[in-house]
Scaffold this motif. Structure first.
Motif, PDB file in Angstrom:
ATOM      1  N   ARG A 240      10.642   0.656   2.164  1.00 38.98           N
ATOM      2  CA  ARG A 240      10.409   0.831   0.733  1.00 38.98           C
ATOM      3  C   ARG A 240       9.084   0.197   0.312  1.00 38.98           C
ATOM      4  O   ARG A 240       8.293   0.794  -0.414  1.00 38.98           O
TER       5      ARG A 240
ATOM      6  N   ALA B  63       6.523  -0.390   2.224  1.00 33.06           N
ATOM      7  CA  ALA B  63       5.434   0.408   2.771  1.00 33.06           C
ATOM      8  C   ALA B  63       5.239   1.652   1.919  1.00 33.06           C
ATOM      9  O   ALA B  63       4.120   2.119   1.727  1.00 33.06           O
ATOM     10  N   GLY B  64       6.322   2.188   1.372  1.00 35.68           N
ATOM     11  CA  GLY B  64       6.234   3.367   0.513  1.00 35.68           C
ATOM     12  C   GLY B  64       5.596   3.043  -0.826  1.00 35.68           C
ATOM     13  O   GLY B  64       4.905   3.857  -1.410  1.00 35.68           O
ATOM     14  N   LEU B  65       5.831   1.851  -1.315  1.00 39.35           N
ATOM     15  CA  LEU B  65       5.250   1.483  -2.606  1.00 39.35           C
ATOM     16  C   LEU B  65       3.749   1.228  -2.488  1.00 39.35           C
ATOM     17  O   LEU B  65       3.005   1.467  -3.422  1.00 39.35           O
ATOM     18  N   THR B  66       3.343   0.706  -1.302  1.00 38.14           N
ATOM     19  CA  THR B  66       1.922   0.574  -0.973  1.00 38.14           C
ATOM     20  C   THR B  66       1.038   0.110  -2.098  1.00 38.14           C
ATOM     21  O   THR B  66       0.033   0.730  -2.387  1.00 38.14           O
TER      22      THR B  66
ATOM     23  N   GLU C 259      -0.082  -2.831   4.939  1.00 37.41           N
ATOM     24  CA  GLU C 259       1.163  -2.165   5.274  1.00 37.41           C
ATOM     25  C   GLU C 259       1.827  -2.795   6.494  1.00 37.41           C
ATOM     26  O   GLU C 259       3.028  -2.998   6.531  1.00 37.41           O
TER      27      GLU C 259
ATOM     28  N   LEU D 108      11.539   7.589  -3.551  1.00 38.12           N
ATOM     29  CA  LEU D 108      11.344   6.599  -2.486  1.00 38.12           C
ATOM     30  C   LEU D 108      12.343   6.837  -1.358  1.00 38.12           C
ATOM     31  O   LEU D 108      12.055   6.609  -0.184  1.00 38.12           O
TER      32      LEU D 108
ATOM     33  N   PRO E 283       9.644   8.787   1.766  1.00 39.35           N
ATOM     34  CA  PRO E 283       8.877   7.549   1.984  1.00 39.35           C
ATOM     35  C   PRO E 283       7.490   7.818   2.570  1.00 39.35           C
ATOM     36  O   PRO E 283       6.520   7.159   2.207  1.00 39.35           O
TER      37      PRO E 283
ATOM     38  N   MET F 172       5.025   9.180  -0.039  1.00 42.67           N
ATOM     39  CA  MET F 172       4.643   8.153  -1.007  1.00 42.67           C
ATOM     40  C   MET F 172       3.701   7.127  -0.394  1.00 42.67           C
ATOM     41  O   MET F 172       2.858   6.570  -1.093  1.00 42.67           O
ATOM     42  N   ALA F 173       3.838   6.915   0.909  1.00 39.47           N
ATOM     43  CA  ALA F 173       2.961   5.948   1.569  1.00 39.47           C
ATOM     44  C   ALA F 173       1.516   6.439   1.578  1.00 39.47           C
ATOM     45  O   ALA F 173       0.588   5.664   1.780  1.00 39.47           O
TER      46      ALA F 173
ATOM     47  N   HIS G 119       0.086   7.577  -0.987  1.00 43.33           N
ATOM     48  CA  HIS G 119      -0.424   7.427  -2.349  1.00 43.33           C
ATOM     49  C   HIS G 119      -0.315   5.975  -2.782  1.00 43.33           C
ATOM     50  O   HIS G 119       0.588   5.267  -2.348  1.00 43.33           O
ATOM     51  N   ARG G 120      -1.223   5.570  -3.652  1.00 43.64           N
ATOM     52  CA  ARG G 120      -1.076   4.246  -4.271  1.00 43.64           C
ATOM     53  C   ARG G 120      -0.539   4.456  -5.666  1.00 43.64           C
ATOM     54  O   ARG G 120      -1.294   4.720  -6.604  1.00 43.64           O
ATOM     55  N   ILE G 121       0.769   4.362  -5.779  1.00 39.65           N
ATOM     56  CA  ILE G 121       1.441   4.707  -7.028  1.00 39.65           C
ATOM     57  C   ILE G 121       1.732   3.431  -7.810  1.00 39.65           C
ATOM     58  O   ILE G 121       2.288   2.483  -7.270  1.00 39.65           O
TER      59      ILE G 121
END
Lengths: 312, 486
Positions: A31, A33-36, A42, B177, B181, B184-185, B187-189
């Protein structure tokens, strides 16, 4: 009860709990890593997870560098990693088989079905976008197993040794997961990234909403540490785990005409330390030092349990 | 309509850079995989229980609002423009409310006609001369925005009373998410999950001073039959506060208490999701079963805060809406950063003549309606429907306003026939205290799923999308390439 039986039940409890905890850790790392918020960092999430699981040295024996795919593989499938999810299930099932008659039909079915599914899956079933679904499945299977034990198991020594394993493993896991984030928790600078990290720590304990119910206020690192270390109402906190360990050890003693020893003394000592602890003191003396001591003490207690009940 | 609408993603040379990775993803992902993900999303939403209750219309009363898995994206610069405009607008709305229940200087200055206020059902004379703590009336506002071109955003309406939908904003992000996943990785959201904390801080800041640093905050819901009941419970859970129904509260000596197993407990702040009319049978509708007798007296005594304040409806009334730009100039001395949709008020004779002559081109709305009910979309209506509206406008002109039919922007959406452009709007949620205005980046994107439809309301077959505000341009899949695995 045979020492061997007790040993298998103890490790059945530990491995089952460990599988679920690794799944929790993985889902939070994925999660994050997905929010980045910080894409360049990462890899940090995955490294932290390896450290928390105590798997970093083992990982680098097989891999040159940390990549998402390699970490997931190591923590889910790799048979050389005794703390991986599938090896944990394999070990739990092996222990369950050796004490087949001590388990209820519902517990056995829950374990068998999980194993029969896991033995057939490959990386395509848990890598990439399949990961969150897989981890959720793992957690559900462990919840099912724990629920079957809770609802159907005779409240005798067998039950108590499973519970002892679960509670000790949980204490160890909580201390490790917190320790891995001690730097994040020791800084009060409230950046978006830090805030996301704090939320992630709570999520890895399934405690985000619990936090809001306990504090009804903004997330701060000191309160997270307080919740996870000193608050007995949170079932995954260190004190709650130690309360359970002490309670179970007392019940085992009652089954054995009051026979007590080093595990009882040590568990009580650690619990007292937690009961009388103050979060301000812990943070001031250093969260990392405190948690490191906890991890070492918990391992000692595990040793003491083995020495007193299994190898005696 | 669709053919001339601005597509936010664009294609070929006009592809918006913020959508680059989405374009790759849509090209590379087989249709069957997208359909499978959509089915998975539905299972997730069912499990969470995020349903929109629609009673009395037959069918399943617990409906899912359709969730579209293709996100709607705004670049950082686009969002900054919107955010500044929203902050400005909500500051002006709060200043207007404080003035209109106070000295009414804007009327005396001749910027808003007095009769629009005095004759308005949304104006609450009971609230005159009372200033809520911190002077804030609309603590939580939802401002509906539409877009017609790269830089053309308009405020379609202000929701200053009890705007809903924020739980969808948060759950949509959770679902994405969980489902994507990897995507989304790339992108910088900007994260949205601070909203519950910001909301709690906003509510606490509204507390009467005597409540101290840790006021007791609760949510007041009309109950489980309300269409937004899920949201009331969700927000209560995320903030760690109780969700109450009217009978859980009582008032004694102008102090509000909740009934608990440990006895009566004093309440300091009520985030009420009940309309003004039903809040207190002693003050407003005497037949209300939902409210709390004596609540308004307690409020006026300064013993409890109500969020939003009673009487906010005057700020988002459709007859007042055309005057919001004037409010911004009057109270803030600034030019509006966000445009209004040009609006004709049927009660003005020349406006009415123009409306009646152009019914086939205009959208006609009830000045006090909400939720897309009682609305005429001229170009899509039959002659009989237009004649019917013409008669209604002549009978009660003050009840109607009219606006041009805007070519709302579109975003690619997964529909039965594949991926197709569908019209969208955006509802950001704006939180106000006396010291700060906070807006979580993005908001709720609603999408009209029927081809050509411009009605995005969930009660009218609209769906929702996750809304991404990007902090930087995405990483193209080619650059990610083999490294996608890591």
């Amino acid at each position: 009860m045979l020492s061997r039986t007790a040993d298998s039940l103890f490790w059945l409890g530990r491995y089952t709990e460990r599988a679920a905890n690794v799944a929790r850790g993985l889902s939070v790392a994925s999660r994050m890593a997905g929010l980045t918020a910080e894409l360049n960092h990462e890899g940090d999430e995955w490294r932290a997870l390896l450290v928390a699981a105590g798997c970093e040295p083992g990982f680098f024996q097989k891999h040159q560098e940390i990549t998402e795919e390699a970490v997931i593989d190591f923590l889910v499938r790799d048979p050389d990693n005794p703390s991986g999810i599938i090896p944990c299930f394999a070990a739990a099932r092996h222990n369950a088989r050796t004490v087949r008659t001590a388990l209820t039909v519902d517990m056995w079915s829950a374990m068998s079905d999980s194993w029969n599914h896991l033995r057939r899956i490959g990386p395509a079933d848990f890598q990439g976008e399949k990961l969150p679904g897989f981890l959720e499945w793992v957690r559900e299977r462990v919840l099912l197993f724990n629920g079957a034990a809770m609802d159907t198991m005779l409240r005798g020594e067998a039950w108590l040794f499973v519970q002892l394993g679960t509670a000790l493993e949980r204490a160890d896991n909580t201390a490790r997961l917190l320790d891995v984030k001690h730097e994040v928790l020791e800084s009060e600078a409230e950046t978006t990234v830090a805030h996301g990290q704090w939320q992630a720590v709570l999520q890895s304990f399934s405690a985000l909403r619990a936090y809001h119910w306990v504090f009804r206020d903004r997330i701060t690192p000191a309160r997270i540490a307080e919740l996870m270390i000193l608050r007995p109402e949170l079932p995954r906190s260190l004190i709650a785990s130690y309360n359970r360990v002490c309670e179970v050890l007392e019940l085992i003693a009652a089954e054995q005409d009051g026979r007590r020893g080093e595990p009882h003394r040590l568990a009580e000592e650690l619990r007292t330390q937690l009961r009388t602890g103050r979060i301000e003191d812990i943070m001031e003396a250093g969260l990392h030092e405190y948690l490191t001591a906890m991890i070492i003490n918990t391992a000692e207690l595990g040793e003491a349990v083995q020495a007193f009940y299994i190898r005696a | 309509m669709t053919s001339q609408a601005f597509d936010e993603m664009g294609k070929g040379a006009s592809l918006h850079p913020a959508y680059a990775a989405i374009a790759d993803w849509l090209r590379e992902t087989p249709a069957a995989d997208l359909a499978a993900k959509r089915a998975e999303a539905e299972v997730l939403f069912r499990r969470v229980g995020i349903t929109f209750a629609v009673y009395g219309e037959g069918g399943d009363p617990e409906r899912l609002i359709p969730f579209d898995i293709i996100p709607r994206i705004l670049a950082r610069a686009e969002w900054q423009t919107l955010s500044a405009g929203l902050t400005q607008r909500v500051r002006a709305l709060n200043a207007f409310l404080a003035d209109i229940y106070g000295k009414q200087e804007i009327i005396r200055a001749g910027r808003i006609p007095a009769h629009l206020i005095e004759g308005n059902e949304q104006f609450r004379p009971e609230m005159q001369g009372f200033l809520p703590p911190g002077g804030i009336y609309t603590h939580i506002a939802g401002i509906d925005l539409v877009r017609t071109g790269p830089d053309q955003f308009y405020v379609l309406e202000d929701n200053a009373r009890t705007p809903s939908g924020v739980s969808y904003m948060l759950e949509n992000r959770e679902a994405m998410l969980r489902l994507f996943p990897r995507l989304m990785a790339r992108h910088r959201i900007a994260p949205v999950n601070r909203y519950p904390e910001d909301l709690l801080a906003t509510l606490k800041a509204a507390a009467p001073e005597r409540a101290g640093p840790d006021p007791t905050v609760v949510i007041l819901t009309p109950g489980s039959f309300n269409s937004a009941y899920y949201e009331h419970c969700f927000l209560a859970d995320e903030m760690g506060v109780e969700v109450l129904e009217g009978p859980d509260l009582f008032v004694e000596d102008d102090i509000v208490y909740m009934r608990t197993t440990a006895g009566a407990k004093r309440v300091d702040v009520i985030y009420r999701r009940i309309d003004d009319d039903y809040l207190d049978p002693k003050a407003f509708r005497p037949d209300s079963m939902l409210g709390v007798p004596g609540l308004i007296a307690a409020y006026r005594a300064g013993n409890v805060a109500l969020c939003n304040a009673p009487g906010c409806g005057i700020a988002d009334d459709k007859a007042i809406y055309p005057y919001v730009p004037a409010m911004i100039r009057f109270y803030l001395g600034e030019e509006p950063r966000l445009a209004n949709v040009p609006t004709l008020l049927c009660e003005r004779e020349e406006d009415r003549r123009e409306v009646l002559a152009n019914l086939d081109k205009l959208v006609v709305k009830l000045a006090q309606g909400s939720g897309g009910y009682g609305m005429l979309i001229g170009p899509h209506a039959t002659q009989a429907e237009r004649d019917d509206f013409a008669a209604r406008i002549r009978a009660k002109p003050q009840d109607y306003i009219a606006q041009p039919t805007l070519a709302l922007s579109t975003v690619p959406t997964l529909v039965e026939q594949g991926i197709a452009p569908r019209h969208v709007d955006l509802r950001p949620f704006v939180l106000s205290t006396k010291d700060a205005v906070r807006i979580v980046p993005g908001g709720l994107t609603r999408v009209a799923l029927r081809e050509g439809s411009l009605v995005v309301n969930s009660s009218q077959g609209g769906g929702t999308k996750d809304t991404w505000v990007l902090e930087a341009d995405p990483i193209p899949s080619t650059a990610h390439g083999g490294a996608a695995a890591c």
